[in-house]
Design a protein around this motif. Structure first.
Motif, PDB file in Angstrom:
ATOM      1  N   HIS A 169      16.224   8.819  11.512  1.00 56.21           N
ATOM      2  CA  HIS A 169      15.708   7.998  12.533  1.00 56.21           C
ATOM      3  C   HIS A 169      16.689   7.989  13.720  1.00 56.21           C
ATOM      4  N   HIS A 196       4.941   4.626  10.334  1.00 59.28           N
ATOM      5  CA  HIS A 196       6.266   4.940  10.807  1.00 59.28           C
ATOM      6  C   HIS A 196       6.725   4.347  12.026  1.00 59.28           C
ATOM      7  N   LYS A 197       5.978   3.857  12.880  1.00 59.30           N
ATOM      8  CA  LYS A 197       6.352   2.863  13.977  1.00 59.30           C
ATOM      9  C   LYS A 197       6.256   1.581  13.858  1.00 59.30           C
TER      10      LYS A 197
END
Length: 362
Positions: A109, A79-80
């Protein structure tokens, strides 16, 4: 519309993955160019989806590294990584509208609320779904759902978009339509696409380059034209397209067929190769006996079947030694005497046959 931007280069360096005693990826090296459309192609179990998921960060490699534009992402959580992902099963929220499915990730986000409508509208317009924003997934066709999944992946404007067999659940006609749509999307966005499929026609249609995998190794990497026209092994020749294969041995510019001791002139391919490949469209079929020209090979055969394909036909023949071959030719306007049971001669140019190394085929 989503603004075009440059894609990121990806470097896979010595990536290895094992499950117990099974090696799924065997120290794979791969450089993916910024902005290209690269397809990972292979049969089930070849390691293509595992490699994609290691790039995405969903699977941890047992060795090696993954870099995006020089940044080592090997230990960075999925997710990064800032990479877009489209799955085969669209994973849309059934209780949400199309608009909310695409907006969901932006909200999670922390994108400013004022920016979300324009971002979602741009992504939906790019996949030609802007007029269906209020519908729910159950009210959409399979192709429309896949477009929504694409919009959800590109709404973040990623520099890399990863796709794991996204067209696998669709029928043939819809698959072909979306192949062209995804290709158009790639050209408009200018980002790096990495696409996984087991369908060689899909790979040929869509890709700038294809990485062909077999049992955890990349066995050939090149453009669609290179993989189809100049396969580097019997495996590549039989996986990409249809091939006529003669088994035998090469001595200089002569290939001897082990089945009937017939000799064929050759000019390209492996000097020590044990298989001669001729693509069906390179074979010419003539009724009766034909004397070949100096630049040709000739082989007598008997027609077993003719399959009508519209403008073309596949002519299936059997040679005197029992080899089954297929030629693809145009459908003639008048009868040319080529029908089941007819004696014919196959001819092909010397440089249309390619000598290959390796194995006994698929």
């Amino acid at each position: 519309m989503t603004e075009p931007r440059s894609g990121a280069a990806i470097k896979v360096d010595g990536v290895r993955k094992e499950y117990g005693s099974l090696t799924v990826l065997n120290d794979v090296d791969l450089d993916i160019r910024a902005g290209e459309f690269l397809t990972l192609l292979g049969a089930s179990g070849s390691g293509k989806s595992t490699l994609l998921n290691i790039i995405a960060g969903f699977i941890k490699a047992d060795g090696g590294s993954v870099q995006v534009d020089g940044q080592d992402l090997t230990t960075v959580p999925a997710h990064k990584r800032g990479l877009g992902m489209v799955f085969q099963h669209y994973a849309l929220f059934p209780h949400m509208s199309v608009y909310d499915n695409v907006a969901y990730g932006l909200r999670r986000h922390g994108f400013p609320k004022s920016e979300i409508p324009d971002l979602v509208a741009g992504a939906l317009d790019m996949v030609e779904m802007g007029h269906l924003g209020k519908r729910r997934p159950a009210q959409l066709s399979g192709g429309q759902q896949q477009r929504v999944a694409l919009a959800r992946a590109v709404v973040f404007r990623p520099r890399v978009l990863l796709m794991d067999e996204p067209l696998g659940a669709l029928d043939k006609m819809l698959r072909e339509q979306l192949q062209l749509e995804i290709r158009r999307l790639h050209q408009e966005m200018g980002i790096t696409f990495v696409f996984v499929t087991h369908d060689q026609e899909e790979a040929l249609t869509m890709s700038d380059r294809i990485a062909l995998l077999e049992r955890g190794d990349i066995v050939q990497l090149g453009t669609p034209e290179e993989l189809y026209g100049a396969p580097n092994s019997r495996f590549s020749a039989e996986f990409i397209g249809v091939s006529n294969i003669f088994n035998g041995s090469r001595n200089g510019d002569v290939f001897t067929d082990q089945g009937n001791s017939a000799t064929h002139k050759v000019s390209v391919g492996d000097p020590q190769g044990t298989a001669l490949m001729v693509r069906p469209e390179r074979l010419r079929v003539t009724a009766g006996q034909v004397t070949p020209q100096a630049h040709e090979n000739a082989l007598p055969a008997v027609v077993r079947d003719c399959v009508y394909l519209g403008s073309d036909r596949n002519i299936h023949v059997t040679t005197a030694s029992g080899e089954s071959l297929v030629a693809r030719t145009e459908v003639p306007r008048v009868s040319d005497g080529i029908e089941p049971g007819a004696a014919v001669t196959l001819t092909w140019n010397i440089d249309d046959g390619r000598v290959l190394a390796g194995g006994t085929g698929l």
